[in-house]
Design a protein around this motif. Structure first.
Motif, PDB file in Angstrom:
ATOM      1  N   GLU A   1       0.819  -1.216   0.000  1.00  0.00           N
ATOM      2  CA  GLU A   1       0.000   0.000   0.000  1.00  0.00           C
ATOM      3  C   GLU A   1       0.856   1.270   0.000  1.00  0.00           C
ATOM      4  O   GLU A   1       0.503   2.267  -0.624  1.00  0.00           O
ATOM      5  CB  GLU A   1      -0.941   0.005   1.215  1.00  0.00           C
ATOM      6  CG  GLU A   1      -2.162  -0.880   1.092  1.00  0.00           C
ATOM      7  CD  GLU A   1      -1.830  -2.353   1.261  1.00  0.00           C
ATOM      8  OE1 GLU A   1      -0.692  -2.672   1.687  1.00  0.00           O
ATOM      9  OE2 GLU A   1      -2.696  -3.201   0.974  1.00  0.00           O
TER      10      GLU A   1
ATOM     11  N   THR B   1       0.554   3.922  -2.943  1.00  0.00           N
ATOM     12  CA  THR B   1       0.080   5.266  -2.593  1.00  0.00           C
ATOM     13  C   THR B   1       1.079   6.323  -3.044  1.00  0.00           C
ATOM     14  O   THR B   1       0.693   7.394  -3.532  1.00  0.00           O
ATOM     15  CB  THR B   1      -0.139   5.373  -1.067  1.00  0.00           C
ATOM     16  OG1 THR B   1      -1.136   4.424  -0.673  1.00  0.00           O
ATOM     17  CG2 THR B   1      -0.620   6.765  -0.688  1.00  0.00           C
ATOM     18  N   THR B   2       2.369   6.032  -2.919  1.00  0.00           N
ATOM     19  CA  THR B   2       3.389   6.972  -3.389  1.00  0.00           C
ATOM     20  C   THR B   2       3.332   7.107  -4.911  1.00  0.00           C
ATOM     21  O   THR B   2       3.550   8.189  -5.454  1.00  0.00           O
ATOM     22  CB  THR B   2       4.793   6.516  -2.958  1.00  0.00           C
ATOM     23  OG1 THR B   2       4.789   6.228  -1.565  1.00  0.00           O
ATOM     24  CG2 THR B   2       5.826   7.598  -3.240  1.00  0.00           C
TER      25      THR B   2
ATOM     26  N   LYS C   1       0.747   9.560  -5.685  1.00  0.00           N
ATOM     27  CA  LYS C   1       1.251  10.926  -5.475  1.00  0.00           C
ATOM     28  C   LYS C   1       2.044  11.406  -6.678  1.00  0.00           C
ATOM     29  O   LYS C   1       1.934  12.568  -7.089  1.00  0.00           O
ATOM     30  CB  LYS C   1       2.121  10.980  -4.216  1.00  0.00           C
ATOM     31  CG  LYS C   1       1.356  10.884  -2.908  1.00  0.00           C
ATOM     32  CD  LYS C   1       2.276  10.860  -1.712  1.00  0.00           C
ATOM     33  CE  LYS C   1       3.077  12.130  -1.591  1.00  0.00           C
ATOM     34  NZ  LYS C   1       3.932  12.119  -0.369  1.00  0.00           N
TER      35      LYS C   1
ATOM     36  N   ASN D   1      -6.737   2.638   0.623  1.00  0.00           N
ATOM     37  CA  ASN D   1      -7.169   3.042   1.956  1.00  0.00           C
ATOM     38  C   ASN D   1      -7.567   4.513   1.955  1.00  0.00           C
ATOM     39  O   ASN D   1      -7.595   5.167   0.903  1.00  0.00           O
ATOM     40  CB  ASN D   1      -6.069   2.774   2.983  1.00  0.00           C
ATOM     41  CG  ASN D   1      -4.746   3.430   2.597  1.00  0.00           C
ATOM     42  OD1 ASN D   1      -4.728   4.424   1.871  1.00  0.00           O
ATOM     43  ND2 ASN D   1      -3.642   2.866   3.078  1.00  0.00           N
TER      44      ASN D   1
ATOM     45  N   ILE E   1      -5.998   7.099   2.954  1.00  0.00           N
ATOM     46  CA  ILE E   1      -4.933   7.989   2.473  1.00  0.00           C
ATOM     47  C   ILE E   1      -4.911   8.015   0.946  1.00  0.00           C
ATOM     48  O   ILE E   1      -4.770   9.078   0.330  1.00  0.00           O
ATOM     49  CB  ILE E   1      -3.566   7.527   3.029  1.00  0.00           C
ATOM     50  CG1 ILE E   1      -3.537   7.638   4.549  1.00  0.00           C
ATOM     51  CG2 ILE E   1      -2.437   8.355   2.418  1.00  0.00           C
ATOM     52  CD1 ILE E   1      -2.271   7.097   5.179  1.00  0.00           C
ATOM     53  N   SER E   2      -5.073   6.852   0.327  1.00  0.00           N
ATOM     54  CA  SER E   2      -5.087   6.772  -1.137  1.00  0.00           C
ATOM     55  C   SER E   2      -6.196   7.640  -1.719  1.00  0.00           C
ATOM     56  O   SER E   2      -5.983   8.425  -2.646  1.00  0.00           O
ATOM     57  CB  SER E   2      -5.277   5.321  -1.592  1.00  0.00           C
ATOM     58  OG  SER E   2      -4.334   4.462  -1.003  1.00  0.00           O
TER      59      SER E   2
ATOM     60  N   SER F   1      -7.771  10.111  -0.252  1.00  0.00           N
ATOM     61  CA  SER F   1      -7.551  11.529   0.071  1.00  0.00           C
ATOM     62  C   SER F   1      -6.622  12.180  -0.950  1.00  0.00           C
ATOM     63  O   SER F   1      -6.845  13.313  -1.384  1.00  0.00           O
ATOM     64  CB  SER F   1      -6.974  11.679   1.473  1.00  0.00           C
ATOM     65  OG  SER F   1      -7.884  11.234   2.450  1.00  0.00           O
ATOM     66  N   ILE F   2      -5.569  11.460  -1.334  1.00  0.00           N
ATOM     67  CA  ILE F   2      -4.619  11.981  -2.322  1.00  0.00           C
ATOM     68  C   ILE F   2      -5.317  12.253  -3.647  1.00  0.00           C
ATOM     69  O   ILE F   2      -5.141  13.308  -4.268  1.00  0.00           O
ATOM     70  CB  ILE F   2      -3.458  10.986  -2.527  1.00  0.00           C
ATOM     71  CG1 ILE F   2      -2.575  10.942  -1.280  1.00  0.00           C
ATOM     72  CG2 ILE F   2      -2.623  11.356  -3.754  1.00  0.00           C
ATOM     73  CD1 ILE F   2      -1.532   9.836  -1.303  1.00  0.00           C
TER      74      ILE F   2
ATOM     75  N   CYS G   1     -14.465   2.973   0.972  1.00  0.00           N
ATOM     76  CA  CYS G   1     -13.766   4.122   1.571  1.00  0.00           C
ATOM     77  C   CYS G   1     -14.655   4.759   2.616  1.00  0.00           C
ATOM     78  O   CYS G   1     -15.858   4.909   2.420  1.00  0.00           O
ATOM     79  CB  CYS G   1     -13.416   5.135   0.481  1.00  0.00           C
ATOM     80  SG  CYS G   1     -12.695   6.672   1.098  1.00  0.00           S
TER      81      CYS G   1
END
Length: 303
Positions: free
Chosen positions: A29, A33-34, A37, A64, A66-67, A69-70, A97
């Motif tokens: 993850e 996720t990076t 970004k 998740n 964070i994913s 939200s980005i 989510c």
């Protein structure tokens, strides 16, 4: 990959991700996720949605909060707030989510930035109907945007609702600083009586007015032609130990010159110099600059 994003070289981060996949290492993850970004930083917004919904599951990664939200933030920053809302509603129905206050704040701010006041307000109310409790950040965003749009009645209703729901107002809510606040908003439409009620409300919850607050009030007084009331407030400000700033003096000087009270303006300018306030370029770039120039030619640099 994260360093590449921070160095504004997302292309290198994306290339690195390709090499990473080529090694046969398992993607987790954090890596995925990076990668999101990097795509967002590269402005590949539409592609990032496909990666979020399809590519990540194929790689064995579960998106998740964070994913999401980005991606939501990237969509809103690229004036695609409606797409962000569609995504939020879709994943909410699928249970993929958690629709939290951060996600709503992001999209509400995006709608306001795009001028979609009705959409933002509707989402704000929908958010509460869904049981998501607004934070001070949410209320500040809504109040600030409504004030900028001149919708002071709606802003006041939201402010009252904020108090009823137990969200403590802060200086961002009340002051005219970086954002157009309730104080600044009331002054801009000439409702000075409202500003002093707000001032009392601030003090009652432990928020002491500062130079920003007073500057907003002074600006309202001078713009509405209430010069003497403004000067009285300025003296009150000094008595309470609040030190005027360059912005404060700039507002007063401009207001006095516009009203034709050049002698009072000269006295105020001299007071500003004696108090140790640095004369900045903002003083010389006000609408009354020609009068300042005449003052300097006659009083400061006489021929």
């Amino acid at each position: 990959m994260d360093c590449c994003c921070r160095a504004r070289r997302p292309d290198l981060g994306l290339a690195l991700f390709g090499r990473f996949l080529g090694t046969g290492l398992r993607t987790n993850e954090i890596v995925a996720t990076t990668f999101l970004k990097c795509l967002c930083c590269a402005k590949r917004t539409e592609e990032v949605v496909k990666v979020l919904l399809h590519r990540m599951p194929e790689l064995g990664c579960v998106p998740n909060a964070i994913s999401y939200s980005i991606v939501l933030k990237s969509l809103c920053e690229n004036s695609m707030s409606q797409q962000a809302l569609d995504l939020l509603q879709m994943v909410g129905k699928e249970g993929g989510c958690l629709r939290d206050v951060v996600a709503y704040n992001t999209i509400i701010h995006g709608f306001f930035k795009e001028g979609g006041i009705d959409k933002a307000c509707h989402l704000f109310h929908e958010m509460m109907r869904q049981g998501v409790v607004p934070t001070v950040v949410t209320y500040n965003t809504v109040i600030d945007a409504l004030c900028k749009a001149g919708e002071m009645d709606k802003a006041e209703l939201v402010f009252q609702q904020m108090a009823r729901n137990g969200a403590q107002p802060n200086k961002v809510t009340c002051n005219g600083s970086k954002f157009s606040s309730l104080t600044d908003g009331y002054c801009s439409v000439g409702k000075m009586d409202k500003t002093f009620k707000l001032l009392d409300a601030m003090v009652s919850v432990g928020i002491e007015p500062d130079a920003v607050t007073y500057s907003a009030l002074l600006d309202g007084y001078f713009k509405n032609g209430r010069i003497d009331d403004g000067l009285t407030l300025f003296r009150e400000m000094s008595c309470k130990g609040v030190k005027p700033t360059t912005v404060t003096y700039g507002i007063i000087l401009d207001g006095l010159y516009r009203a034709g009270r050049t002698a009072a303006a000269k006295k105020m300018f001299d007071q500003m110099i004696k108090s140790g306030i640095t004369v900045t370029v903002s003083i010389y770039t006000t609408p009354s600059f020609p009068v300042y120039k005449a003052y300097f030619n006659f009083f400061v640099f006489p021929i």
